[in-house]
Design a protein around this motif. Structure first.
Motif, PDB file in Angstrom:
ATOM      1  N   VAL A 167       0.866  -1.254  -0.073  1.00 53.25           N
ATOM      2  CA  VAL A 167       0.024   0.034   0.000  1.00 53.25           C
ATOM      3  C   VAL A 167       0.987   1.285   0.044  1.00 53.25           C
ATOM      4  O   VAL A 167       0.765   2.265  -0.716  1.00 53.25           O
ATOM      5  CB  VAL A 167      -0.931  -0.029   1.236  1.00 53.25           C
ATOM      6  CG1 VAL A 167      -1.632   1.240   1.375  1.00 53.25           C
ATOM      7  CG2 VAL A 167      -1.869  -1.138   1.153  1.00 53.25           C
TER       8      VAL A 167
ATOM      9  N   ALA B 152       0.830   4.250  -2.811  1.00 52.36           N
ATOM     10  CA  ALA B 152       0.637   5.678  -2.457  1.00 52.36           C
ATOM     11  C   ALA B 152       1.581   6.591  -2.536  1.00 52.36           C
ATOM     12  O   ALA B 152       1.387   7.395  -2.892  1.00 52.36           O
ATOM     13  CB  ALA B 152      -0.033   5.369  -0.834  1.00 52.36           C
ATOM     14  N   SER B 153       2.618   5.949  -2.222  1.00 55.76           N
ATOM     15  CA  SER B 153       4.076   7.040  -2.264  1.00 55.76           C
ATOM     16  C   SER B 153       4.367   7.346  -3.818  1.00 55.76           C
ATOM     17  O   SER B 153       4.551   8.485  -4.195  1.00 55.76           O
ATOM     18  CB  SER B 153       5.167   6.256  -1.840  1.00 55.76           C
ATOM     19  OG  SER B 153       4.914   5.798  -0.401  1.00 55.76           O
TER      20      SER B 153
ATOM     21  N   ALA C 273       1.709   9.607  -4.761  1.00 54.44           N
ATOM     22  CA  ALA C 273       1.569  10.897  -4.142  1.00 54.44           C
ATOM     23  C   ALA C 273       3.014  11.829  -4.960  1.00 54.44           C
ATOM     24  O   ALA C 273       2.872  13.019  -5.115  1.00 54.44           O
ATOM     25  CB  ALA C 273       2.197  10.918  -2.704  1.00 54.44           C
TER      26      ALA C 273
ATOM     27  N   GLY D 124       1.694  13.762  -7.472  1.00 53.38           N
ATOM     28  CA  GLY D 124       0.730  14.904  -7.093  1.00 53.38           C
ATOM     29  C   GLY D 124      -0.759  14.390  -7.128  1.00 53.38           C
ATOM     30  O   GLY D 124      -1.667  15.093  -6.972  1.00 53.38           O
ATOM     31  N   ALA D 125      -1.019  13.037  -7.439  1.00 54.36           N
ATOM     32  CA  ALA D 125      -2.069  12.526  -7.312  1.00 54.36           C
ATOM     33  C   ALA D 125      -2.822  12.495  -5.873  1.00 54.36           C
ATOM     34  O   ALA D 125      -2.259  12.194  -4.996  1.00 54.36           O
ATOM     35  CB  ALA D 125      -2.082  11.011  -7.775  1.00 54.36           C
ATOM     36  N   ASN D 126      -4.032  12.863  -5.882  1.00 52.57           N
ATOM     37  CA  ASN D 126      -4.788  12.758  -4.733  1.00 52.57           C
ATOM     38  C   ASN D 126      -6.021  11.546  -4.456  1.00 52.57           C
ATOM     39  O   ASN D 126      -6.833  11.703  -5.440  1.00 52.57           O
ATOM     40  CB  ASN D 126      -5.629  14.303  -4.510  1.00 52.57           C
ATOM     41  CG  ASN D 126      -6.488  14.541  -3.524  1.00 52.57           C
ATOM     42  OD1 ASN D 126      -5.691  14.076  -2.148  1.00 52.57           O
ATOM     43  ND2 ASN D 126      -7.371  14.971  -3.122  1.00 52.57           N
ATOM     44  N   ILE D 127      -5.638  10.855  -3.842  1.00 50.84           N
ATOM     45  CA  ILE D 127      -6.338   9.607  -3.444  1.00 50.84           C
ATOM     46  C   ILE D 127      -7.922   9.844  -3.125  1.00 50.84           C
ATOM     47  O   ILE D 127      -8.161  10.667  -2.213  1.00 50.84           O
ATOM     48  CB  ILE D 127      -5.849   8.658  -2.504  1.00 50.84           C
ATOM     49  CG1 ILE D 127      -4.442   8.112  -3.316  1.00 50.84           C
ATOM     50  CG2 ILE D 127      -6.728   7.330  -2.518  1.00 50.84           C
ATOM     51  CD1 ILE D 127      -3.785   7.061  -2.480  1.00 50.84           C
ATOM     52  N   LEU D 128      -8.911   9.425  -3.841  1.00 50.95           N
ATOM     53  CA  LEU D 128     -10.299   9.768  -3.502  1.00 50.95           C
ATOM     54  C   LEU D 128     -11.089   8.775  -2.885  1.00 50.95           C
ATOM     55  O   LEU D 128     -11.910   8.987  -1.858  1.00 50.95           O
ATOM     56  CB  LEU D 128     -11.124  10.084  -4.908  1.00 50.95           C
ATOM     57  CG  LEU D 128     -10.528  11.331  -5.855  1.00 50.95           C
ATOM     58  CD1 LEU D 128     -11.205  11.714  -7.134  1.00 50.95           C
ATOM     59  CD2 LEU D 128     -10.481  12.481  -4.944  1.00 50.95           C
ATOM     60  N   ALA D 129     -10.497   7.440  -3.532  1.00 51.36           N
ATOM     61  CA  ALA D 129     -11.161   6.209  -2.417  1.00 51.36           C
ATOM     62  C   ALA D 129     -10.340   4.992  -2.743  1.00 51.36           C
ATOM     63  O   ALA D 129      -9.558   4.908  -3.840  1.00 51.36           O
ATOM     64  CB  ALA D 129     -12.452   6.027  -3.178  1.00 51.36           C
ATOM     65  N   LEU D 130     -10.154   4.338  -1.927  1.00 55.48           N
ATOM     66  CA  LEU D 130      -9.254   3.041  -1.788  1.00 55.48           C
ATOM     67  C   LEU D 130      -9.733   1.815  -1.091  1.00 55.48           C
ATOM     68  O   LEU D 130     -10.268   2.043  -0.005  1.00 55.48           O
ATOM     69  CB  LEU D 130      -7.917   3.624  -1.109  1.00 55.48           C
ATOM     70  CG  LEU D 130      -6.556   2.588  -1.240  1.00 55.48           C
ATOM     71  CD1 LEU D 130      -5.408   3.621  -1.071  1.00 55.48           C
ATOM     72  CD2 LEU D 130      -6.567   1.560  -0.406  1.00 55.48           C
TER      73      LEU D 130
ATOM     74  N   GLY E 104      -7.325  11.644  -8.078  1.00 56.64           N
ATOM     75  CA  GLY E 104      -7.318  13.023  -9.114  1.00 56.64           C
ATOM     76  C   GLY E 104      -5.833  13.304  -9.553  1.00 56.64           C
ATOM     77  O   GLY E 104      -5.178  13.427  -8.618  1.00 56.64           O
TER      78      GLY E 104
END
Lengths: 300, 300, 300, 300
Positions: free
Chosen positions: A33, A37-38, A41, A44-50, A69
């Motif tokens: 994970v 996620a790193s 990040a 510059g991606a913004n996690i909306l749902a995981l 996003g």
């Protein structure tokens, strides 16, 4: 009478611009994970749902669906894909798919004479409830041609009489190859050859009735009526070379009573078929279904 | 997760004094409702609820359940029964059962090691949700003896090892004969012989798991997990000489997901088993279930 | 997400020729079922289905729905009606309605801009699931004219701006009087005057959202979201002079979660509205709903 | 009748040793999932399940529930907590709770005369379906003392007559302070003062009936019956100083019909109350419920 799940109302997340869905699967180990996620990040991606799931904490398989996003997504995707490949997939044996959710998947719907599943899909699509492009409807009967074209969707009549399906399947392949991302068998009453399934090269979703207990062979509804079943059901699954034995995506039942005739049971069955198929198609379109062995992980 | 039907909360109609339930069934013909209702009216009975069903308007079978109030019921029943016999049944080939609903049916519950169905029935009974007299619990294992007796109910341990069940069945017959009006197999893991079923002479209700699609043989839950089923279910039915093939009383399912282990599926299955069995027992106790051929009419 | 009831699939009993539905209601007393059934039997009627209910065994109200077959029904109905009148109704203070079920009820659907309930009814009607004649669609907005006419149904645009509705209502009356047997408000966003309701002289069915707990005033969905409701619902009822307070025909809910936006809640609400309204219209069309005081008896 | 959700069968994830649950919430920004996951990975934690939700992708609030395995958890937790504090919480304004899932939360159940919710919780607890320690039952009536103690659970009778609750509340505080992690009001019919709620310092879960539409004041079931509601429901929520207006955890409904009396409605209501309360307690016990403003995020 009760469906245990409602038919889909519309895509859960609006497929807005600059939104992507990432599916990751493979052998589980510590840090996956974080690694995914790193990488997101850093871009510059913004996690909306995981949603994440491991089928066995020790030595099992890892599944993750991430919606994020990212500004200027179309421009940014290739480099992100590359980084995921080199920094996550290569190191860990994971595989992934990454998709711009504003680009709907293209689907070919195969149908025969029975139109309840077909029309339900076309209606939901027109109401904006199914985020797909219906590229074409293919049928071995010409009956629904006009209705389908009334929805603005190309219709192709490919007769398929006789035991030799090779000519029909060759035509099917010419139609769907490179044109669709998946195929839906909406009560298409012809068996697909293993060869076609392989050459089509895209997921194929089928719907069939199902009973508790099972009634095998011809006239299942009459047998179910004879036995007095209280539930009739339907199962949507991915098609494999094993007829009706592929990974199940979704199932449901409706209650029936003694007061319903065999014809009623068939109509109730048709209702549950279209509800179940609609959900399976929606979830597949939204990348909510991950195949693993002969079953599925469904992040609803 | 969803059961399509809730487990029973309590008897629908309070089994008040001076209330009776009449079940009539037989070949349909014009005037049957009138004939029955007129006979009841002549006796001063006030119909409280009536359900009627014909499986084919022309030449089919007729089924009716009538609940009525009648002053001094115990005294009045014999003459009413006689009139129904001579004026309705004899003339029309109908058969009927007539029962004072304030007299609960007596039941023997057969169980083995698994106690979820047994305890659910005992709890519901204690809460006044099941209008029956639990005459006894019989088990081939002694494990639940103390718990059962804690409910104030006689417990009989009848071992049943080895292939020859005749000694055990003889003991069963001595226990239940003339003492109970029906038997419930609450996950009783022994097969009853056709001989026992006949000699017991009372309806026997069984519960078994069921799947969409069906998984036959050993380890059904493991197979269902492997295939990724989305529903697990249970079926309550009357026992006939055909193992697990008797008339279905009630069925239900619960949703499961990929996140549930085989053990979870078994637990969910146990939940739905006890819910389905409770409903079947309640409906049988309230004379809501009419057997006809290999199926049932259930007036819920 | 779950609807506790499935949307109607089709009329339960095919409205075949020579089939009629009789509704009887009034003060309960001994012998009513017999009196009605005897009258039917004398005319040679064969009862196909009968539901009866008394709200209080002693001095309550009596409700009965009977479906029967009768040869040459159109010719036979007048005399049967006469006999029911003289032999049942007159003697007992009962009232009844008797209807040839092969003659569909005529309905006017009133709509505004929001078309989900309207289209759902038209679609179900086209699929043969609603045994009514849709005589007309009336709207205070012209938007859906083309779509409605595409179903072969007359569309009338009756603007209704400003506080004075009398001109619009006069036009409504001219349209519906003698032309329809009931009116359905399919998200018609204008309040009907008590005068219109009386003069229309036919039952009017309305649908509105409903919540647990209730959120009164403007923006109910936003308030429901703020409070984090887990269910959104809808209620179909008969219209009385008391706005939204008439006898409830049907209700249902769907589950929502924190992950759904206010707009999502509104869409789920729209889903449940059309499902609930469809059931209410079907049941009304099939004479399954009996009004009594401010509530209903619904024989489903 | 149908509950839209089944009552809980058992904890979803076995609270094995060396498993912890981490809840993180706060203002959303890019990289939060990565930051948390990286910290966990550095400590060798293996993520078993992860649910994440942002209520607004741009400038909204971030919520995450993570279950992970970690060897020698009790020894490792303090340092992990420290790192989460310094490396995640401090930098980003997030708050978190971290809990060893093998240590069940301690609960006090408050009850009055009505025992359906209380007994349902005790039964489920005994069957291993609720991963809590029931530290005590407190009631303003002595009636259930024996039954509670039969479950091996301490019972305290704290009378609460008269308008002045301060003596009773002082006693309540002495009982619960430092002894329980949350309180469940299982149909406890006394209003808690704002002062008690604050001094108790632990979450308090309440259950109340709810209707579509709402019926306010005394005798809600009689009013609901009069209006002919088709659904009765229940709402579980966290208690705040605003009576019955706190954040909703769970809701459900069951269907009722005209055939059910007011007393029946109350019984159905009791059924749905215990089912809803059980789910709310289970989810709270498993750290599945996150409070945010006046609503909740529930990761089921």
């Amino acid at each position: 009478m009760t469906l245990t799940q409602e038919t889909p109302a519309r895509p859960r997340q609006a497929a807005g611009a600059n939104t992507a869905t990432l599916i990751v699967q493979g052998p589980d180990r510590t840090g996956l994970v974080a690694a995914v996620a790193s990488t997101l990040a850093l871009h510059g991606a913004n996690i909306l749902a995981l949603d994440q799931y491991s089928d066995d904490p020790y030595g099992g398989a890892f599944f993750q669906r991430t919606v994020f996003g990212l500004e200027n997504l179309p421009a940014a995707l290739p480099r992100l894909r590359e980084d995921l490949d080199t920094q996550v997939a290569a190191a860990s044996g994971l595989s992934f798919t990454l998709r711009d959710t504003s680009v709907p998947k293209r689907v070919a719907i195969f149908a025969s004479k029975s139109d309840h599943c077909l029309l339900d899909l076309l209606w939901r699509h027109r109401r904006g409830e199914l985020p797909v492009t219906v590229a074409m409807v293919v049928s071995n009967h010409p009956d629904v041609a006009e209705e389908v074209r009334g929805f603005g969707i190309p219709f192709f009549h490919v007769p398929s009489a006789g035991p030799d399906k090779s000519a029909a399947e060759a035509q099917h392949l010419r139609l769907v190859r490179d044109n669709v991302d998946f195929i839906v068998l909406a009560r298409y009453m012809q068996i697909l050859s293993a060869d076609f399934i392989e050459q089509a090269g895209v997921p194929i979703i089928n719907i069939h009735h199902s009973f508790l207990p099972a009634f095998i062979g011809a006239g299942p509804y009459a047998k179910a009526k004879e036995r007095g079943v209280k539930l009739v059901g339907a199962t949507a699954h991915y098609v494999t070379a094993d007829l009706d034995e592929g990974p199940i995506i979704e199932q449901d039942v409706v209650r029936v009573t003694h007061a319903q005739s065999t014809a009623d049971l068939m109509r109730r069955g048709a209702d549950v078929e279209r509800a179940v198929l609609s959900r399976a198609v929606l979830w597949h379109a939204e990348d909510r279904v991950i195949r693993h062995g002969n079953h599925t992980i469904v992040f609803t």
